[in-house]
Design a protein around this motif. Structure first.
Motif, PDB file in Angstrom:
ATOM      1  N   PHE A 275       0.861  -1.275  -0.020  1.00 42.85           N
ATOM      2  CA  PHE A 275       0.118  -0.028  -0.040  1.00 42.85           C
ATOM      3  C   PHE A 275       0.875   1.386  -0.099  1.00 42.85           C
ATOM      4  CE2 PHE A 275      -2.133   3.647   2.122  1.00 42.85           C
ATOM      5  CZ  PHE A 275      -3.490   3.522   1.281  1.00 42.85           C
ATOM      6  N   THR A 276       1.940   1.217   0.761  1.00 43.36           N
ATOM      7  CA  THR A 276       2.518   2.506   1.010  1.00 43.36           C
ATOM      8  C   THR A 276       3.533   2.869  -0.229  1.00 43.36           C
ATOM      9  OG1 THR A 276       3.171   2.152   3.263  1.00 43.36           O
ATOM     10  CG2 THR A 276       4.502   3.325   2.448  1.00 43.36           C
ATOM     11  N   ILE A 277       4.241   1.926  -0.847  1.00 44.72           N
ATOM     12  CA  ILE A 277       5.017   2.238  -2.072  1.00 44.72           C
ATOM     13  C   ILE A 277       4.165   2.438  -3.300  1.00 44.72           C
ATOM     14  CG2 ILE A 277       5.085  -0.189  -2.593  1.00 44.72           C
ATOM     15  CD1 ILE A 277       7.828   2.338  -3.350  1.00 44.72           C
ATOM     16  N   THR A 278       2.769   1.799  -3.315  1.00 47.29           N
ATOM     17  CA  THR A 278       1.856   2.143  -4.420  1.00 47.29           C
ATOM     18  C   THR A 278       1.327   3.483  -4.170  1.00 47.29           C
ATOM     19  OG1 THR A 278       1.251  -0.187  -4.532  1.00 47.29           O
ATOM     20  CG2 THR A 278      -0.381   1.417  -5.461  1.00 47.29           C
ATOM     21  N   THR A 279       0.865   3.830  -3.275  1.00 51.56           N
ATOM     22  CA  THR A 279       0.378   5.163  -2.924  1.00 51.56           C
ATOM     23  C   THR A 279       1.276   6.230  -3.187  1.00 51.56           C
ATOM     24  OG1 THR A 279      -1.111   4.356  -1.228  1.00 51.56           O
ATOM     25  CG2 THR A 279      -0.865   6.603  -1.210  1.00 51.56           C
ATOM     26  N   LEU A 280       2.553   6.163  -2.680  1.00 55.95           N
ATOM     27  CA  LEU A 280       3.494   7.073  -3.069  1.00 55.95           C
ATOM     28  C   LEU A 280       3.904   7.259  -4.297  1.00 55.95           C
ATOM     29  CD1 LEU A 280       5.882   6.845   0.113  1.00 55.95           C
ATOM     30  CD2 LEU A 280       3.906   8.465  -0.271  1.00 55.95           C
ATOM     31  N   THR A 281       4.162   6.015  -4.910  1.00 53.12           N
ATOM     32  CA  THR A 281       4.451   6.028  -6.532  1.00 53.12           C
ATOM     33  C   THR A 281       3.200   6.888  -7.432  1.00 53.12           C
ATOM     34  OG1 THR A 281       5.872   4.037  -6.258  1.00 53.12           O
ATOM     35  CG2 THR A 281       5.108   4.651  -8.490  1.00 53.12           C
ATOM     36  N   ILE A 282       2.216   6.390  -7.030  1.00 49.28           N
ATOM     37  CA  ILE A 282       1.262   7.115  -7.963  1.00 49.28           C
ATOM     38  C   ILE A 282       1.000   8.555  -7.687  1.00 49.28           C
ATOM     39  CG2 ILE A 282      -1.210   7.337  -8.240  1.00 49.28           C
ATOM     40  CD1 ILE A 282      -1.471   4.153  -7.508  1.00 49.28           C
ATOM     41  N   SER A 283       1.016   8.983  -6.255  1.00 49.48           N
ATOM     42  CA  SER A 283       1.047  10.464  -5.896  1.00 49.48           C
ATOM     43  C   SER A 283       2.321  11.098  -6.532  1.00 49.48           C
ATOM     44  CB  SER A 283       1.339  10.669  -4.310  1.00 49.48           C
ATOM     45  OG  SER A 283       0.179   9.821  -3.814  1.00 49.48           O
ATOM     46  N   PHE A 284       3.512  10.571  -6.440  1.00 54.04           N
ATOM     47  CA  PHE A 284       4.624  11.051  -7.005  1.00 54.04           C
ATOM     48  C   PHE A 284       4.463  11.420  -8.686  1.00 54.04           C
ATOM     49  CE2 PHE A 284       8.639  10.755  -9.322  1.00 54.04           C
ATOM     50  CZ  PHE A 284       9.509  11.857  -8.590  1.00 54.04           C
ATOM     51  N   LEU A 285       3.859  10.381  -9.284  1.00 56.52           N
ATOM     52  CA  LEU A 285       3.602  10.361 -10.751  1.00 56.52           C
ATOM     53  C   LEU A 285       2.677  11.492 -11.032  1.00 56.52           C
ATOM     54  CD1 LEU A 285       3.689   6.682 -11.822  1.00 56.52           C
ATOM     55  CD2 LEU A 285       5.332   8.510 -12.184  1.00 56.52           C
ATOM     56  N   ILE A 286       1.796  11.640 -10.170  1.00 52.68           N
ATOM     57  CA  ILE A 286       0.576  12.750 -10.318  1.00 52.68           C
ATOM     58  C   ILE A 286       1.235  14.114 -10.193  1.00 52.68           C
ATOM     59  CG2 ILE A 286      -1.330  13.535  -9.463  1.00 52.68           C
ATOM     60  CD1 ILE A 286      -2.457  11.139  -8.599  1.00 52.68           C
TER      61      ILE A 286
ATOM     62  N   LEU B  81      -0.239   7.942   7.479  1.00 55.64           N
ATOM     63  CA  LEU B  81       0.962   8.616   7.077  1.00 55.64           C
ATOM     64  C   LEU B  81       1.359   8.578   5.611  1.00 55.64           C
ATOM     65  CD1 LEU B  81       3.236   6.927   9.938  1.00 55.64           C
ATOM     66  CD2 LEU B  81       2.508   9.560   9.545  1.00 55.64           C
ATOM     67  N   SER B  82       1.054   7.312   4.879  1.00 54.71           N
ATOM     68  CA  SER B  82       1.180   7.289   3.491  1.00 54.71           C
ATOM     69  C   SER B  82       0.301   8.225   2.537  1.00 54.71           C
ATOM     70  CB  SER B  82       0.927   5.933   3.064  1.00 54.71           C
ATOM     71  OG  SER B  82       1.574   4.865   3.620  1.00 54.71           O
ATOM     72  N   LEU B  83      -1.068   8.556   3.059  1.00 52.70           N
ATOM     73  CA  LEU B  83      -1.635   9.156   2.419  1.00 52.70           C
ATOM     74  C   LEU B  83      -1.262  10.759   2.572  1.00 52.70           C
ATOM     75  CD1 LEU B  83      -5.370   7.848   3.179  1.00 52.70           C
ATOM     76  CD2 LEU B  83      -3.938   7.781   0.868  1.00 52.70           C
ATOM     77  N   TYR B  84      -0.738  10.895   3.969  1.00 52.27           N
ATOM     78  CA  TYR B  84      -0.646  12.319   4.602  1.00 52.27           C
ATOM     79  C   TYR B  84       0.950  13.014   3.256  1.00 52.27           C
ATOM     80  CZ  TYR B  84       2.643  15.672   6.877  1.00 52.27           C
ATOM     81  OH  TYR B  84       3.453  16.661   7.293  1.00 52.27           O
ATOM     82  N   ALA B  85       1.777  11.919   3.393  1.00 51.19           N
ATOM     83  CA  ALA B  85       2.595  12.131   2.534  1.00 51.19           C
ATOM     84  C   ALA B  85       2.394  12.138   0.748  1.00 51.19           C
ATOM     85  CB  ALA B  85       3.803  10.972   2.511  1.00 51.19           C
TER      86      ALA B  85
ATOM     87  N   GLY C 297      14.947   3.021   3.243  1.00 47.87           N
ATOM     88  CA  GLY C 297      13.898   2.906   2.245  1.00 47.87           C
ATOM     89  C   GLY C 297      12.981   1.617   2.769  1.00 47.87           C
ATOM     90  N   ILE C 298      13.550   0.566   2.944  1.00 50.06           N
ATOM     91  CA  ILE C 298      12.756  -0.629   3.434  1.00 50.06           C
ATOM     92  C   ILE C 298      12.047  -0.278   4.488  1.00 50.06           C
ATOM     93  CG2 ILE C 298      12.576  -3.007   4.220  1.00 50.06           C
ATOM     94  CD1 ILE C 298      15.079  -3.214   2.394  1.00 50.06           C
ATOM     95  N   THR C 299      12.374   0.115   5.682  1.00 48.14           N
ATOM     96  CA  THR C 299      11.592   0.683   6.793  1.00 48.14           C
ATOM     97  C   THR C 299      10.611   1.523   6.570  1.00 48.14           C
ATOM     98  OG1 THR C 299      13.873   0.296   8.312  1.00 48.14           O
ATOM     99  CG2 THR C 299      11.877   1.598   9.020  1.00 48.14           C
ATOM    100  N   LEU C 300      10.672   2.677   5.622  1.00 52.40           N
ATOM    101  CA  LEU C 300       9.743   3.528   5.275  1.00 52.40           C
ATOM    102  C   LEU C 300       8.692   3.076   4.477  1.00 52.40           C
ATOM    103  CD1 LEU C 300      11.986   6.845   5.101  1.00 52.40           C
ATOM    104  CD2 LEU C 300      10.442   6.095   6.945  1.00 52.40           C
ATOM    105  N   LEU C 301       9.061   2.322   3.455  1.00 55.95           N
ATOM    106  CA  LEU C 301       8.188   1.809   2.326  1.00 55.95           C
ATOM    107  C   LEU C 301       7.631   0.588   2.409  1.00 55.95           C
ATOM    108  CD1 LEU C 301      10.210   3.230  -0.624  1.00 55.95           C
ATOM    109  CD2 LEU C 301       8.453   4.597   0.695  1.00 55.95           C
ATOM    110  N   ALA C 302       8.188  -0.311   3.022  1.00 52.19           N
ATOM    111  CA  ALA C 302       7.861  -1.741   2.923  1.00 52.19           C
ATOM    112  C   ALA C 302       6.754  -1.921   4.043  1.00 52.19           C
ATOM    113  CB  ALA C 302       8.972  -2.847   3.324  1.00 52.19           C
ATOM    114  N   ASP C 303       5.550  -2.562   3.760  1.00 53.21           N
ATOM    115  CA  ASP C 303       4.405  -2.604   4.801  1.00 53.21           C
ATOM    116  C   ASP C 303       4.837  -3.705   5.677  1.00 53.21           C
ATOM    117  OD1 ASP C 303       3.020  -0.419   3.550  1.00 53.21           O
ATOM    118  OD2 ASP C 303       2.242  -1.808   2.057  1.00 53.21           O
ATOM    119  N   GLY C 304       5.609  -4.902   5.243  1.00 50.71           N
ATOM    120  CA  GLY C 304       5.718  -6.046   5.850  1.00 50.71           C
ATOM    121  C   GLY C 304       4.807  -7.044   5.912  1.00 50.71           C
ATOM    122  N   ASN C 305       4.789  -8.123   6.820  1.00 51.21           N
ATOM    123  CA  ASN C 305       3.902  -9.048   6.736  1.00 51.21           C
ATOM    124  C   ASN C 305       3.425  -9.292   8.029  1.00 51.21           C
ATOM    125  OD1 ASN C 305       4.486 -10.116   3.957  1.00 51.21           O
ATOM    126  ND2 ASN C 305       6.294 -11.148   4.648  1.00 51.21           N
ATOM    127  N   GLN C 306       1.985  -8.978   8.467  1.00 51.74           N
ATOM    128  CA  GLN C 306       1.382  -9.015   9.716  1.00 51.74           C
ATOM    129  C   GLN C 306       0.153  -9.859   9.374  1.00 51.74           C
ATOM    130  OE1 GLN C 306       1.032  -4.660  10.391  1.00 51.74           O
ATOM    131  NE2 GLN C 306       2.501  -4.933  11.922  1.00 51.74           N
TER     132      GLN C 306
END
Length: 210
Positions: A2-13, A65-69, A117-126
């Motif tokens: 979710f995080t990397i997808t949201t930030l990638t789409i936002s950056f491209l926009i 946090l992802s939507l905020y960024a 980068g991994i800490t900020l962008l990776a959602d991890g497995n929960q």
């Protein structure tokens, strides 16, 4: 993802808006209100996390946090080229991918950048395993940095919040199956079958209130 997808789409926009010099003052104004609301919830999320609390849900804080960024990036793309404090504030969001890219290319900062980068962008497995209406057992791992899950106890608190207590057990093995069942009003029996032999099965009882 979710995080990397949201930030990638936002950056491209944001990048597209900058290149095409899009002017949408009404949209920009509305997005500022959304961004400030997300800022409020992001601050609350960080304060909760510091105190082992959080909003209900596995990744609710990360969503805020992802939507905020992400909204910060889009606002930078919509903003005018006037140099002021607001523009610098938004530039911090938009420049994040470039900073990470520079860190990866620049050898002395490569390892540090990968970790950040991994800490900020990776959602991890929960995953969560229900115990009763108030408690659940949560397993969480983060790729190569945490291949074996950490086990935490999650308790519902105050309508919209939950308390996360962990780690409650030490079992550094990737589990195949996990089961949790109450044995009394204040204790729960946890059984974990390992995913790789010949590691022994884990059977333990922990207190629900600590």
């Amino acid at each position: 993802m979710f995080t990397i997808t949201t930030l990638t789409i936002s950056f491209l926009i944001a990048l597209s808006c900058k290149i095409k010099k899009v002017k949408a003052p009404l949209l920009e104004g509305l997005l500022w209100y959304v961004h400030l609301v997300l800022l409020f919830f992001s601050v609350i999320s960080v304060l909760l996390l510091v105190n082992d609390y959080g909003f209900k849900g596995i990744r609710t804080e990360r969503v805020f946090l992802s939507l905020y960024a992400g909204t910060g990036m889009i606002l930078y793309g919509l903003s005018k080229g006037v140099v002021n404090a607001r523009q610098f504030y938004l530039l911090c969001f938009f420049s994040t991918p470039f900073i990470l890219l520079f860190g990866i290319v620049f050898p002395p900062l490569k390892m540090l950048t990968v970790v950040i980068g991994i800490t900020l962008l990776a959602d991890g497995n929960q995953h969560r395993y229900r115990i009763d209406d108030d408690f659940s057992l949560q397993t969480s791992s983060l790729g190569i940095f945490s291949p074996h899950p950490e086990y935490a106890l999650v308790e519902d608190k105050y309508w919209f919040f939950e308390k996360v207590t962990g780690p409650v057990i030490d079992y550094p093995v990737i589990p195949k199956t996990v089961s949790a069942a109450k044995t009394a009003t204040d204790s729960v029996h946890i059984s974990i079958s390992p995913g790789n032999a010949p590691v022994e099965k884990m059977d333990t009882t922990i207190a629900l209130r600590r």
